[in-house]
Design a protein around this motif. Structure first.
Motif, PDB file in Angstrom:
ATOM      1  N   LEU A  30       0.829  -1.210   0.000  1.00  0.00           N
ATOM      2  CA  LEU A  30       0.000   0.000   0.000  1.00  0.00           C
ATOM      3  C   LEU A  30       0.863   1.261   0.000  1.00  0.00           C
ATOM      4  O   LEU A  30       0.533   2.237  -0.685  1.00  0.00           O
ATOM      5  CB  LEU A  30      -0.962   0.010   1.183  1.00  0.00           C
ATOM      6  N   ALA A  31       1.946   1.241   0.744  1.00  0.00           N
ATOM      7  CA  ALA A  31       2.837   2.399   0.771  1.00  0.00           C
ATOM      8  C   ALA A  31       3.362   2.706  -0.630  1.00  0.00           C
ATOM      9  O   ALA A  31       3.360   3.862  -1.062  1.00  0.00           O
ATOM     10  CB  ALA A  31       3.995   2.144   1.732  1.00  0.00           C
ATOM     11  N   THR A  32       3.767   1.668  -1.336  1.00  0.00           N
ATOM     12  CA  THR A  32       4.272   1.853  -2.702  1.00  0.00           C
ATOM     13  C   THR A  32       3.192   2.434  -3.602  1.00  0.00           C
ATOM     14  O   THR A  32       3.440   3.374  -4.362  1.00  0.00           O
ATOM     15  CB  THR A  32       4.781   0.510  -3.271  1.00  0.00           C
ATOM     16  N   LYS A  33       1.983   1.906  -3.518  1.00  0.00           N
ATOM     17  CA  LYS A  33       0.876   2.409  -4.336  1.00  0.00           C
ATOM     18  C   LYS A  33       0.542   3.865  -4.005  1.00  0.00           C
ATOM     19  O   LYS A  33       0.116   4.617  -4.868  1.00  0.00           O
ATOM     20  CB  LYS A  33      -0.371   1.541  -4.152  1.00  0.00           C
ATOM     21  N   LEU A  34       0.736   4.242  -2.733  1.00  0.00           N
ATOM     22  CA  LEU A  34       0.442   5.610  -2.299  1.00  0.00           C
ATOM     23  C   LEU A  34       1.618   6.563  -2.527  1.00  0.00           C
ATOM     24  O   LEU A  34       1.469   7.775  -2.371  1.00  0.00           O
ATOM     25  CB  LEU A  34       0.058   5.625  -0.818  1.00  0.00           C
ATOM     26  N   GLY A  35       2.780   6.006  -2.861  1.00  0.00           N
ATOM     27  CA  GLY A  35       3.953   6.837  -3.081  1.00  0.00           C
ATOM     28  C   GLY A  35       4.584   7.355  -1.802  1.00  0.00           C
ATOM     29  O   GLY A  35       5.155   8.450  -1.779  1.00  0.00           O
ATOM     30  N   ILE A  36       4.471   6.561  -0.722  1.00  0.00           N
ATOM     31  CA  ILE A  36       5.068   6.936   0.553  1.00  0.00           C
ATOM     32  C   ILE A  36       5.900   5.767   1.069  1.00  0.00           C
ATOM     33  O   ILE A  36       5.825   4.655   0.541  1.00  0.00           O
ATOM     34  CB  ILE A  36       3.995   7.343   1.599  1.00  0.00           C
ATOM     35  N   SER A  37       6.671   6.001   2.122  1.00  0.00           N
ATOM     36  CA  SER A  37       7.480   4.927   2.700  1.00  0.00           C
ATOM     37  C   SER A  37       6.598   3.993   3.532  1.00  0.00           C
ATOM     38  O   SER A  37       5.501   4.371   3.959  1.00  0.00           O
ATOM     39  CB  SER A  37       8.582   5.513   3.584  1.00  0.00           C
ATOM     40  N   GLN A  38       7.099   2.809   3.762  1.00  0.00           N
ATOM     41  CA  GLN A  38       6.379   1.858   4.605  1.00  0.00           C
ATOM     42  C   GLN A  38       6.238   2.429   6.017  1.00  0.00           C
ATOM     43  O   GLN A  38       5.209   2.263   6.663  1.00  0.00           O
ATOM     44  CB  GLN A  38       7.114   0.501   4.625  1.00  0.00           C
ATOM     45  N   ASN A  39       7.265   3.130   6.486  1.00  0.00           N
ATOM     46  CA  ASN A  39       7.219   3.731   7.808  1.00  0.00           C
ATOM     47  C   ASN A  39       6.112   4.785   7.905  1.00  0.00           C
ATOM     48  O   ASN A  39       5.381   4.840   8.895  1.00  0.00           O
ATOM     49  CB  ASN A  39       8.579   4.343   8.154  1.00  0.00           C
ATOM     50  N   ALA A  40       5.987   5.605   6.868  1.00  0.00           N
ATOM     51  CA  ALA A  40       4.925   6.620   6.846  1.00  0.00           C
ATOM     52  C   ALA A  40       3.558   5.949   6.829  1.00  0.00           C
ATOM     53  O   ALA A  40       2.629   6.399   7.510  1.00  0.00           O
ATOM     54  CB  ALA A  40       5.088   7.527   5.636  1.00  0.00           C
ATOM     55  N   TYR A  41       3.433   4.864   6.060  1.00  0.00           N
ATOM     56  CA  TYR A  41       2.157   4.148   6.013  1.00  0.00           C
ATOM     57  C   TYR A  41       1.844   3.531   7.373  1.00  0.00           C
ATOM     58  O   TYR A  41       0.710   3.582   7.850  1.00  0.00           O
ATOM     59  CB  TYR A  41       2.162   3.064   4.921  1.00  0.00           C
ATOM     60  N   SER A  42       2.837   2.956   8.018  1.00  0.00           N
ATOM     61  CA  SER A  42       2.642   2.363   9.337  1.00  0.00           C
ATOM     62  C   SER A  42       2.081   3.387  10.322  1.00  0.00           C
ATOM     63  O   SER A  42       1.197   3.076  11.128  1.00  0.00           O
ATOM     64  CB  SER A  42       3.973   1.805   9.857  1.00  0.00           C
ATOM     65  N   LYS A  43       2.578   4.609  10.243  1.00  0.00           N
ATOM     66  CA  LYS A  43       2.100   5.672  11.136  1.00  0.00           C
ATOM     67  C   LYS A  43       0.630   5.993  10.884  1.00  0.00           C
ATOM     68  O   LYS A  43      -0.095   6.362  11.807  1.00  0.00           O
ATOM     69  CB  LYS A  43       2.963   6.917  10.994  1.00  0.00           C
ATOM     70  N   ILE A  44       0.168   5.824   9.648  1.00  0.00           N
ATOM     71  CA  ILE A  44      -1.257   6.015   9.348  1.00  0.00           C
ATOM     72  C   ILE A  44      -2.071   4.967  10.088  1.00  0.00           C
ATOM     73  O   ILE A  44      -3.058   5.278  10.758  1.00  0.00           O
ATOM     74  CB  ILE A  44      -1.521   5.938   7.825  1.00  0.00           C
ATOM     75  N   GLU A  45      -1.657   3.702   9.990  1.00  0.00           N
ATOM     76  CA  GLU A  45      -2.399   2.614  10.633  1.00  0.00           C
ATOM     77  C   GLU A  45      -2.337   2.679  12.156  1.00  0.00           C
ATOM     78  O   GLU A  45      -3.231   2.178  12.826  1.00  0.00           O
ATOM     79  CB  GLU A  45      -1.875   1.257  10.166  1.00  0.00           C
ATOM     80  N   LEU A  46      -1.298   3.267  12.679  1.00  0.00           N
ATOM     81  CA  LEU A  46      -1.186   3.420  14.135  1.00  0.00           C
ATOM     82  C   LEU A  46      -1.928   4.651  14.645  1.00  0.00           C
ATOM     83  O   LEU A  46      -2.068   4.839  15.845  1.00  0.00           O
ATOM     84  CB  LEU A  46       0.293   3.494  14.536  1.00  0.00           C
TER      85      LEU A  46
END
Length: 86
Positions: A30-46
């Motif tokens: 999902l991070a790749t599809k959104l154009g963000i890092s996995q770490n940034a995506y993780s912060k969304i889910e948290l």
């Protein structure tokens, strides 16, 4: 009021995570599809990162659910709700 907003934000973040896991998508995917890092995506889910309406819609599209489902469904009921829609 701040506590209510914090609780609602956490619920949306949990909904996103639960649907992603149900679909068997990785955070990295999902991070790749959104154009963000996995770490940034993780912060969304948290629930650590505030997300824009555009980002919410993009996540909903990738997860193949209505954005309103992510916003309004109780986290404990999200999988049942999306499974019924099929």
């Amino acid at each position: 009021m701040k506590d209510l907003i914090r609780e609602m934000t956490k619920n949306v973040a949990t909904n996103i995570r639960k649907v992603r896991e149900h679909k068997r998508y990785t955070q990295d995917y999902l991070a790749t599809k959104l154009g963000i890092s996995q770490n940034a995506y993780s912060k969304i889910e948290l629930g650590y990162s505030k997300i824009s309406i555009d980002r919410l819609f993009n996540i909903a599209i990738l997860l193949e659910v209505e954005a309103t489902v992510l916003l309004t469904t109780e986290a404990k009921d999200i999988i049942q709700r999306i499974s019924r829609k099929k």
